[in-house]
Design a protein around this motif. Structure first.
Motif, short mmCIF file in Angstrom:
data_model
loop_
_atom_site.label_atom_id
_atom_site.label_comp_id
_atom_site.label_asym_id
_atom_site.label_seq_id
_atom_site.Cartn_x
_atom_site.Cartn_y
_atom_site.Cartn_z
N PRO A 150 0.67 -1.34 -0.04
CA PRO A 150 0.20 -0.07 -0.01
C PRO A 150 0.83 1.21 -0.14
CG PRO A 150 -0.20 -0.96 2.20
CD PRO A 150 0.68 -1.95 1.27
N THR A 151 1.55 1.55 -0.98
CA THR A 151 2.39 2.86 -1.33
C THR A 151 1.94 3.40 -2.63
OG1 THR A 151 3.90 1.12 -1.77
CG2 THR A 151 4.29 2.31 0.16
N PRO A 152 2.65 4.70 -2.98
CA PRO A 152 2.06 5.24 -4.09
C PRO A 152 2.23 4.72 -5.49
CG PRO A 152 3.22 6.79 -2.86
CD PRO A 152 3.43 5.47 -2.23
N ASN A 153 3.25 4.11 -5.84
CA ASN A 153 3.76 3.51 -7.25
C ASN A 153 2.51 2.29 -7.36
OD1 ASN A 153 5.13 5.35 -8.33
ND2 ASN A 153 6.69 4.59 -6.71
N PRO A 154 2.15 1.48 -6.21
CA PRO A 154 1.25 0.16 -6.45
C PRO A 154 -0.13 0.82 -6.72
CG PRO A 154 3.02 -0.23 -4.81
CD PRO A 154 3.11 1.13 -5.16
N ALA A 155 -0.27 2.02 -5.88
CA ALA A 155 -1.78 2.49 -6.13
C ALA A 155 -2.14 3.09 -7.34
CB ALA A 155 -1.70 3.73 -5.01
N GLU A 209 10.53 -8.26 1.74
CA GLU A 209 9.80 -9.33 0.94
C GLU A 209 10.45 -8.95 -0.66
OE1 GLU A 209 6.50 -11.03 3.53
OE2 GLU A 209 5.97 -10.17 1.59
N GLN A 210 10.55 -7.70 -0.82
CA GLN A 210 10.97 -7.11 -2.29
C GLN A 210 12.62 -7.82 -2.50
OE1 GLN A 210 11.06 -5.60 0.63
NE2 GLN A 210 11.87 -3.56 0.52
N HIS A 211 13.20 -8.15 -1.55
CA HIS A 211 14.54 -8.63 -1.84
C HIS A 211 14.52 -10.19 -2.04
CE1 HIS A 211 15.79 -4.70 -1.08
NE2 HIS A 211 15.23 -4.63 0.33
N GLY A 224 13.70 -5.12 -7.34
CA GLY A 224 13.24 -5.15 -5.96
C GLY A 224 12.31 -4.24 -5.63
N LYS A 225 11.42 -3.71 -6.29
CA LYS A 225 10.68 -2.64 -5.88
C LYS A 225 9.04 -2.96 -6.59
CE LYS A 225 13.78 0.99 -5.46
NZ LYS A 225 13.94 1.00 -4.14
N VAL A 226 8.07 -2.60 -5.48
CA VAL A 226 6.56 -2.69 -6.13
C VAL A 226 6.24 -1.45 -6.69
CG1 VAL A 226 5.95 -4.52 -4.52
CG2 VAL A 226 5.82 -2.13 -3.73
N PRO A 227 5.29 -1.41 -7.74
CA PRO A 227 4.38 -2.81 -8.16
C PRO A 227 5.08 -3.56 -9.22
CG PRO A 227 3.79 -0.92 -9.26
CD PRO A 227 4.88 -0.15 -8.39
N ALA A 228 4.70 -4.85 -9.44
CA ALA A 228 5.21 -5.48 -10.67
C ALA A 228 3.73 -6.27 -11.00
CB ALA A 228 6.20 -6.46 -10.35
N PHE A 264 7.69 -4.85 -14.81
CA PHE A 264 7.90 -3.87 -13.69
C PHE A 264 7.89 -2.55 -13.97
CE2 PHE A 264 12.37 -3.34 -14.51
CZ PHE A 264 12.54 -4.63 -15.27
N ASP A 265 7.83 -1.67 -13.10
CA ASP A 265 7.94 -0.24 -12.91
C ASP A 265 6.64 0.21 -13.38
OD1 ASP A 265 10.62 1.51 -12.63
OD2 ASP A 265 8.67 2.57 -13.53
N SER A 266 5.89 1.14 -12.49
CA SER A 266 4.73 1.40 -12.62
C SER A 266 4.18 2.09 -13.80
CB SER A 266 4.10 2.37 -11.49
OG SER A 266 4.93 3.45 -11.43
N THR A 267 5.06 2.75 -14.68
CA THR A 267 4.83 3.57 -15.59
C THR A 267 4.87 2.46 -16.97
OG1 THR A 267 5.83 5.56 -14.99
CG2 THR A 267 5.24 5.39 -17.33
N ALA A 320 15.46 -3.07 5.40
CA ALA A 320 14.76 -3.72 4.13
C ALA A 320 14.54 -2.41 3.03
CB ALA A 320 13.30 -4.39 4.49
N LEU A 321 14.08 -1.21 3.75
CA LEU A 321 13.93 -0.15 2.88
C LEU A 321 15.14 0.59 2.32
CD1 LEU A 321 10.35 1.15 4.52
CD2 LEU A 321 10.71 -0.47 2.45
N PHE A 322 15.89 0.67 3.05
CA PHE A 322 17.16 1.75 3.10
C PHE A 322 18.49 0.77 3.02
CE2 PHE A 322 14.03 4.29 5.26
CZ PHE A 322 13.24 4.58 4.56
N1 GSH Z 1 10.08 3.50 -10.45
C1 GSH Z 1 9.46 2.41 -9.83
C2 GSH Z 1 9.57 2.77 -8.34
C3 GSH Z 1 9.03 1.80 -7.29
C4 GSH Z 1 9.03 2.15 -5.99
O1 GSH Z 1 9.88 3.09 -5.65
N2 GSH Z 1 8.44 1.52 -5.22
C5 GSH Z 1 8.23 1.58 -3.81
C6 GSH Z 1 7.06 1.76 -3.15
S1 GSH Z 1 6.05 3.00 -3.96
C7 GSH Z 1 9.02 0.59 -3.13
O2 GSH Z 1 9.06 -0.64 -3.43
N3 GSH Z 1 9.95 0.60 -2.08
C8 GSH Z 1 10.41 -0.41 -1.31
C9 GSH Z 1 11.87 -0.48 -1.43
O3 GSH Z 1 12.37 0.55 -2.12
O4 GSH Z 1 12.55 -1.44 -1.10
C10 GSH Z 1 8.07 2.57 -10.13
O5 GSH Z 1 7.38 3.49 -10.75
O6 GSH Z 1 7.38 1.39 -9.90
#
Ligand code: GSH
Length: 233
Positions: free
Chosen positions: A8-13, A37-39, A50-54, A69-72, A224-226
């Protein structure tokens, strides 16, 4: 069937909103990024970044399974697949321009503004100022563009509006402390509210609400995030 890897974060939204708008059948697969879990290798096989969404489309080109992968990329793929929320061919240059403006500018600067105000150590005034101001500058560019038009591209609602909505919905975090963060950008605020009042938004907002995503921001979450804040493993 679309398998939708979600947190539940902006790109998956943005993708939740597209799927609800297009009424495509999909299965939500939670990826708890706060638990790392992204890793996991199974997810990295779908998104090496390693990022959502996919998504995985079990009925991709030629009937074969396809990952995106990649929201765009996902918005373009799904809009082309369904023929929905895609601008006219004549508006294609504008659509690509604004989608990439959001993907490479508005979104990342907003994300960094949130990071430096909510996650980074306090006292980094230079970074906070830079990212708030850059996010605001992108708001202004889009606001000016919208001063004489209803939607970002052409005359109808498109994936550019869906993409912008994902991050505009977090304006109160991007411009932390502002009572009405979009009030200085009236045309942008009007666009945000136009999208936000669509019935599909209410459905998109509850995607994943029945899943137990971790909410505590502890050491495991920060690692996990940073991961770049920690020694290489
Ligand atoms: N360019 C990517 C960016 C994806 C992104 O940054 N997703 C964030 C959530 S909005 C994420 O997965 N964060 C967890 C992390 O970076 O480990 C897209 O548009 O999908």
């Amino acid at each position: 069937m679309i398998r939708f890897y979600f947190h539940p974060t902006p790109n998956p939204a943005k993708i939740a909103l597209f799927l609800e708008e297009a009424k495509l059948p999909y299965e939500v697969i939670p990826v708890d990024t706060s638990r790392g879990e992204q890793h996991l290798p199974a997810f990295r096989a779908i998104n090496p970044n390693g990022k959502v969404p996919a998504i995985v489309d079990t009925d991709g080109p030629g009937g074969k399974e396809a990952r995106v992968f990649d929201s765009t990329a996902m918005l373009l793929y799904l809009a082309e697949k369904t023929g929905q929320f895609l601008a006219t061919p004549a508006d294609r240059p504008e659509l690509l321009s604004w989608l990439l403006f959001i993907a490479s500018g508005l979104g990342p600067f907003s994300g960094q503004a949130v990071h430096f105000q909510f996650a980074a150590p306090e006292g980094l005034a230079y970074a906070v100022n830079r990212y708030r101001r850059e996010a605001g500058r992108h708001y202004q560019v889009l606001n000016d563009h919208l001063s004489s038009r209803q939607f970002i591209v052409g005359d109808t609602y498109t994936i550019a509006d869906i993409s912008a909505w994902g991050w505009l919905d977090r304006a109160s975090r991007v411009l932390k402390g502002a009572d009405d963060p979009l009030s200085s950008y009236p045309h942008l605020k009007r666009l945000f509210l136009t999208v936000d009042h669509r019935p599909a938004v209410a459905r998109a907002r509850v995607v994943g609400a029945d899943r137990d995503f971790k909410k505590i921001n502890d050491e495991e979450t920060r690692r996990a995030l940073f991961p770049s804040n920690y020694p290489l493993v």
